[in-house]
Design an enzyme around this catalytic site. Sequence first.
Site, PDB file in Angstrom:
ATOM      1  CG  HIS A  20      -4.015   0.871   4.726  1.00  0.00           C
ATOM      2  ND1 HIS A  20      -3.429   0.011   3.535  1.00  0.00           N
ATOM      3  CD2 HIS A  20      -5.299   1.278   3.967  1.00  0.00           C
ATOM      4  CE1 HIS A  20      -4.099  -0.097   2.458  1.00  0.00           C
ATOM      5  NE2 HIS A  20      -5.072   0.771   2.737  1.00  0.00           N
TER       6      HIS A  20
ATOM      7  CB  CYS B   1      -0.874   0.081   1.233  1.00  0.00           C
ATOM      8  SG  CYS B   1      -0.285   0.327   2.731  1.00  0.00           S
TER       9      CYS B   1
ATOM     10  CG  ASP C 220      -6.882   1.661  -0.080  1.00  0.00           C
ATOM     11  OD1 ASP C 220      -5.838   1.314  -0.751  1.00  0.00           O
ATOM     12  OD2 ASP C 220      -7.230   1.133   1.152  1.00  0.00           O
TER      13      ASP C 220
END
Length: 296
Positions: free
Chosen positions: A107, A68, A122
Amino acid sequence: MNIQEYFGRISYNKPHKDADLQTLTAIFQHHIQAIPFENLSMHCGEAVELDLQSTYNKIVRKKRGGWCLEINHLLFWALQELGYEVCILGANSYDPAEKGYTAEMNHILLKVEIQGDSYIVDAGFGGAYQMWQPLMLISGKDQPQVPGIFHLMEDNGTWYLEKVKRKHYIPENSNNDIPHTPDLGNIRKIYRFTLKPRHIDDFQELNSYLQVSPDNILRKKSICSLQTTNGLLALVGWTFTEMKYKYTEDMDLVNITTLTDEEVEKTLKDKFSIVLENKLVPVNVRGLPPNLVDQI
């Protein structure tokens, strides 16, 4: 770094004059269908650097994926280049095994403002809980997408992302050595976050920790997952999973295969378009579900 080179990487060749929702959605979908969520660097002796140039070289020029911190950082740069009002946010992911959210932020995601409306974007969660479209930042509204129904809830300044799960159909000829995952209900909590703007440097310590801590799932599993036009592909250790969303009205089709070391390398090349510079050592610690369906 060049936006046209990035567009070539994600196979995007449509007009992009306006920083609108339609263009954002199209770029986002090309991004998640071209760039795998993967942590293979740590399993083949490569360090992950968080500076943008290193991320760009790895993903755009070497045609790799990333986790991520890399995938969303690259998307953040691209959206800024295109004139979007975008900021980085930090989240605490939900751990089903612990039945709670992580204590530390682990994250990153993005918030994009378009004509007074806010959207959560995302591209770096991976697996079966990866959104396919930007989510409007609105509390209590069901937002149906191909992977399932996503849901944002706000409570005293903290936002919670959840997804409604569908049932899975696994054919009899599929690998049957997969341990049973307890049914946690059809609502899967994903992460919680606030709207406090972050900088990529806020995640340098996390980036270092994830590469050395033996306790985090990214050290315990070699992972590569990619969204397709109708589902997803996932390689965890030696376990290759193909999922087709909405095989029937409320069911996803899941095919699971166990690979040899040689087949792992071939699958990375054929299914994910990844050719590693160094030797991969597949990892999947025993006692953990080997597929991405319910874990990631």
